[in-house]
Design a protein around this motif. Structure first.
Motif, PDB file in Angstrom:
ATOM      1  N   TYR A 126      22.121 -17.992  17.692  1.00  0.00           N
ATOM      2  CA  TYR A 126      20.953 -17.273  18.197  1.00  0.00           C
ATOM      3  C   TYR A 126      19.869 -18.212  18.705  1.00  0.00           C
ATOM      4  O   TYR A 126      19.147 -17.888  19.654  1.00  0.00           O
ATOM      5  CB  TYR A 126      20.412 -16.310  17.139  1.00  0.00           C
ATOM      6  CG  TYR A 126      21.140 -14.987  17.157  1.00  0.00           C
ATOM      7  CD1 TYR A 126      20.877 -14.049  18.148  1.00  0.00           C
ATOM      8  CD2 TYR A 126      22.118 -14.676  16.219  1.00  0.00           C
ATOM      9  CE1 TYR A 126      21.558 -12.844  18.202  1.00  0.00           C
ATOM     10  CE2 TYR A 126      22.804 -13.473  16.257  1.00  0.00           C
ATOM     11  CZ  TYR A 126      22.518 -12.566  17.250  1.00  0.00           C
ATOM     12  OH  TYR A 126      23.201 -11.375  17.312  1.00  0.00           O
ATOM     13  N   ASP A 127      19.740 -19.379  18.104  1.00  0.00           N
ATOM     14  CA  ASP A 127      18.818 -20.377  18.656  1.00  0.00           C
ATOM     15  C   ASP A 127      19.252 -20.773  20.066  1.00  0.00           C
ATOM     16  O   ASP A 127      18.417 -20.951  20.962  1.00  0.00           O
ATOM     17  CB  ASP A 127      18.780 -21.629  17.767  1.00  0.00           C
ATOM     18  CG  ASP A 127      17.938 -21.448  16.515  1.00  0.00           C
ATOM     19  OD1 ASP A 127      17.125 -20.502  16.471  1.00  0.00           O
ATOM     20  OD2 ASP A 127      18.099 -22.253  15.577  1.00  0.00           O
ATOM     21  N   SER A 128      20.564 -20.902  20.269  1.00  0.00           N
ATOM     22  CA  SER A 128      21.083 -21.383  21.555  1.00  0.00           C
ATOM     23  C   SER A 128      20.998 -20.330  22.658  1.00  0.00           C
ATOM     24  O   SER A 128      20.932 -20.683  23.847  1.00  0.00           O
ATOM     25  CB  SER A 128      22.534 -21.851  21.391  1.00  0.00           C
ATOM     26  OG  SER A 128      23.432 -20.753  21.307  1.00  0.00           O
ATOM     27  N   ILE A 129      21.007 -19.058  22.297  1.00  0.00           N
ATOM     28  CA  ILE A 129      21.057 -17.995  23.315  1.00  0.00           C
ATOM     29  C   ILE A 129      19.747 -17.244  23.457  1.00  0.00           C
ATOM     30  O   ILE A 129      19.669 -16.265  24.191  1.00  0.00           O
ATOM     31  CB  ILE A 129      22.175 -16.979  22.996  1.00  0.00           C
ATOM     32  CG1 ILE A 129      21.841 -16.188  21.714  1.00  0.00           C
ATOM     33  CG2 ILE A 129      23.536 -17.668  22.895  1.00  0.00           C
ATOM     34  CD1 ILE A 129      22.744 -14.987  21.465  1.00  0.00           C
ATOM     35  N   ALA A 130      18.710 -17.689  22.769  1.00  0.00           N
ATOM     36  CA  ALA A 130      17.465 -16.909  22.703  1.00  0.00           C
ATOM     37  C   ALA A 130      16.939 -16.523  24.082  1.00  0.00           C
ATOM     38  O   ALA A 130      16.593 -15.358  24.323  1.00  0.00           O
ATOM     39  CB  ALA A 130      16.409 -17.679  21.920  1.00  0.00           C
ATOM     40  N   ASN A 131      16.867 -17.468  24.994  1.00  0.00           N
ATOM     41  CA  ASN A 131      16.310 -17.169  26.319  1.00  0.00           C
ATOM     42  C   ASN A 131      17.205 -16.220  27.108  1.00  0.00           C
ATOM     43  O   ASN A 131      16.710 -15.297  27.769  1.00  0.00           O
ATOM     44  CB  ASN A 131      16.095 -18.467  27.105  1.00  0.00           C
ATOM     45  CG  ASN A 131      14.946 -19.285  26.556  1.00  0.00           C
ATOM     46  OD1 ASN A 131      13.930 -18.743  26.131  1.00  0.00           O
ATOM     47  ND2 ASN A 131      15.103 -20.603  26.534  1.00  0.00           N
ATOM     48  N   GLN A 132      18.523 -16.429  27.032  1.00  0.00           N
ATOM     49  CA  GLN A 132      19.454 -15.528  27.724  1.00  0.00           C
ATOM     50  C   GLN A 132      19.378 -14.117  27.141  1.00  0.00           C
ATOM     51  O   GLN A 132      19.401 -13.125  27.875  1.00  0.00           O
ATOM     52  CB  GLN A 132      20.876 -16.058  27.594  1.00  0.00           C
ATOM     53  CG  GLN A 132      21.144 -17.352  28.333  1.00  0.00           C
ATOM     54  CD  GLN A 132      22.470 -17.951  27.897  1.00  0.00           C
ATOM     55  OE1 GLN A 132      22.564 -18.584  26.852  1.00  0.00           O
ATOM     56  NE2 GLN A 132      23.501 -17.728  28.685  1.00  0.00           N
ATOM     57  N   TYR A 133      19.308 -14.044  25.842  1.00  0.00           N
ATOM     58  CA  TYR A 133      19.229 -12.748  25.158  1.00  0.00           C
ATOM     59  C   TYR A 133      17.965 -12.003  25.581  1.00  0.00           C
ATOM     60  O   TYR A 133      18.005 -10.795  25.866  1.00  0.00           O
ATOM     61  CB  TYR A 133      19.236 -12.985  23.649  1.00  0.00           C
ATOM     62  CG  TYR A 133      19.447 -11.747  22.810  1.00  0.00           C
ATOM     63  CD1 TYR A 133      20.725 -11.400  22.386  1.00  0.00           C
ATOM     64  CD2 TYR A 133      18.381 -10.941  22.432  1.00  0.00           C
ATOM     65  CE1 TYR A 133      20.928 -10.273  21.602  1.00  0.00           C
ATOM     66  CE2 TYR A 133      18.579  -9.812  21.660  1.00  0.00           C
ATOM     67  CZ  TYR A 133      19.842  -9.484  21.251  1.00  0.00           C
ATOM     68  OH  TYR A 133      20.043  -8.368  20.478  1.00  0.00           O
ATOM     69  N   TYR A 134      16.852 -12.720  25.626  1.00  0.00           N
ATOM     70  CA  TYR A 134      15.586 -12.110  26.026  1.00  0.00           C
ATOM     71  C   TYR A 134      15.666 -11.569  27.446  1.00  0.00           C
ATOM     72  O   TYR A 134      15.248 -10.424  27.714  1.00  0.00           O
ATOM     73  CB  TYR A 134      14.461 -13.128  25.907  1.00  0.00           C
ATOM     74  CG  TYR A 134      13.141 -12.635  26.438  1.00  0.00           C
ATOM     75  CD1 TYR A 134      12.437 -11.629  25.775  1.00  0.00           C
ATOM     76  CD2 TYR A 134      12.602 -13.147  27.612  1.00  0.00           C
ATOM     77  CE1 TYR A 134      11.228 -11.157  26.265  1.00  0.00           C
ATOM     78  CE2 TYR A 134      11.402 -12.687  28.103  1.00  0.00           C
ATOM     79  CZ  TYR A 134      10.715 -11.693  27.440  1.00  0.00           C
ATOM     80  OH  TYR A 134       9.534 -11.220  27.928  1.00  0.00           O
ATOM     81  N   GLN A 135      16.197 -12.357  28.360  1.00  0.00           N
ATOM     82  CA  GLN A 135      16.293 -11.909  29.750  1.00  0.00           C
ATOM     83  C   GLN A 135      17.202 -10.693  29.889  1.00  0.00           C
ATOM     84  O   GLN A 135      16.944  -9.797  30.691  1.00  0.00           O
ATOM     85  CB  GLN A 135      16.798 -13.055  30.639  1.00  0.00           C
ATOM     86  CG  GLN A 135      15.817 -14.202  30.789  1.00  0.00           C
ATOM     87  CD  GLN A 135      14.480 -13.773  31.380  1.00  0.00           C
ATOM     88  OE1 GLN A 135      14.425 -12.914  32.275  1.00  0.00           O
ATOM     89  NE2 GLN A 135      13.399 -14.358  30.893  1.00  0.00           N
ATOM     90  N   ALA A 136      18.251 -10.642  29.077  1.00  0.00           N
ATOM     91  CA  ALA A 136      19.201  -9.535  29.173  1.00  0.00           C
ATOM     92  C   ALA A 136      18.654  -8.232  28.605  1.00  0.00           C
ATOM     93  O   ALA A 136      18.953  -7.151  29.115  1.00  0.00           O
ATOM     94  CB  ALA A 136      20.501  -9.912  28.458  1.00  0.00           C
ATOM     95  N   LYS A 145      15.157  -7.615  27.385  1.00  0.00           N
ATOM     96  CA  LYS A 145      13.713  -7.423  27.280  1.00  0.00           C
ATOM     97  C   LYS A 145      13.249  -6.062  27.803  1.00  0.00           C
ATOM     98  O   LYS A 145      12.222  -5.539  27.365  1.00  0.00           O
ATOM     99  CB  LYS A 145      12.965  -8.541  28.019  1.00  0.00           C
ATOM    100  CG  LYS A 145      13.203  -8.563  29.511  1.00  0.00           C
ATOM    101  CD  LYS A 145      12.424  -9.692  30.175  1.00  0.00           C
ATOM    102  CE  LYS A 145      12.664  -9.705  31.682  1.00  0.00           C
ATOM    103  NZ  LYS A 145      11.870 -10.781  32.333  1.00  0.00           N
ATOM    104  N   ASP A 146      13.989  -5.480  28.721  1.00  0.00           N
ATOM    105  CA  ASP A 146      13.604  -4.179  29.285  1.00  0.00           C
ATOM    106  C   ASP A 146      14.454  -3.028  28.751  1.00  0.00           C
ATOM    107  O   ASP A 146      14.368  -1.907  29.260  1.00  0.00           O
ATOM    108  CB  ASP A 146      13.702  -4.219  30.816  1.00  0.00           C
ATOM    109  CG  ASP A 146      12.752  -5.239  31.431  1.00  0.00           C
ATOM    110  OD1 ASP A 146      11.603  -5.325  30.956  1.00  0.00           O
ATOM    111  OD2 ASP A 146      13.164  -5.950  32.367  1.00  0.00           O
ATOM    112  N   ASP A 147      15.259  -3.299  27.742  1.00  0.00           N
ATOM    113  CA  ASP A 147      16.141  -2.277  27.179  1.00  0.00           C
ATOM    114  C   ASP A 147      15.335  -1.321  26.292  1.00  0.00           C
ATOM    115  O   ASP A 147      14.740  -1.729  25.301  1.00  0.00           O
ATOM    116  CB  ASP A 147      17.237  -2.949  26.365  1.00  0.00           C
ATOM    117  CG  ASP A 147      18.241  -1.954  25.794  1.00  0.00           C
ATOM    118  OD1 ASP A 147      18.174  -0.765  26.169  1.00  0.00           O
ATOM    119  OD2 ASP A 147      19.069  -2.364  24.964  1.00  0.00           O
TER     120      ASP A 147
END
Length: 207
Positions: free
Chosen positions: A11-21, A23-25
């Motif tokens: 989760y540390d490694s994917i935090a930015n990708q996860y947020y972009q995916a 954030k609008d859900d």
């Protein structure tokens, strides 16, 4: 590495990708609204991740505290909602001096990362922080298996995933002192990034 260590690093490694995916859900907001209508004061967002739900709860006018053990996720949460209290803690080991006046707890897409024993210990420990008749909202993966699955945003990592059927989670909550009020099925939406292809929405209250 243990599954806990793998999960944290992933989760540390994917935090930015996860947020972009995500954030609008807003697909879970209707369930959170229903839950918040059962509460009056203060919500604990357990495993808050990027703070997406904590922000929504705050905007609904309730006080909220978010807890997660991923530094990467919490960094994003704090940047996007600086007025919410976010704390870096492992939900498996919450401290005795955590605030104890919560009348609601949100646990969204978290327990599939824990073993059944860890989930039981977490729920039992959680009660010391809750007011009488506190409500619980759990969003979790339905099934009857323990699986090893690849993190879709970073295939370097594989998680051990624990699924629950309705009967099993109801029995577990009963053992921990919670009464299940209702279980809903979330309509399935194809999403290659999702670790929860079939999600159940569970409302419960502290006995």
């Amino acid at each position: 590495m243990t599954n806990k260590e793998i999960t944290k690093k992933a989760y540390d490694s994917i935090a930015n990708q996860y947020y972009q995916a995500y954030k609008d859900d807003k697909t879970d907001f209707e369930y959170i609204d229903k839950f918040l209508n059962m509460c009056n004061k203060k919500i604990l967002d357990l495993g808050c991740g990027m703070g997406h739900y904590s922000k929504y709860i705050k905007n609904r006018g309730l006080e909220v505290v978010g807890i997660d053990f991923s530094k990467g996720m919490l960094k994003i949460a704090k940047e996007n909602e600086p007025d919410v209290k976010f704390i870096e803690l492992d939900i498996r080991n919450l401290p005795n001096d955590l605030e104890n006046d919560f009348d609601g707890v949100l646990i969204a897409y978290v327990i599939h990362h824990l073993s059944k024993t860890e989930t039981k210990e977490c729920l039992i420990n959680l009660k010391q922080y809750l007011l009488n008749n506190a409500k619980l909202l759990i969003l979790f993966r339905e099934g009857n298996k323990i699986l090893n699955e690849e993190e879709p945003f970073n295939p370097e990592f594989n998680y051990v995933i624990k699924e629950y059927e309705k009967e099993e989670i109801t029995e577990l909550l009963d053992e921990c002192g919670f009464d299940v009020l209702e279980i809903e099925e979330k309509p399935y939406k194809e999403d290659k990034n999702s670790l929860c292809p079939k999600t159940l929405i569970l409302y419960a209250k502290l006995r």
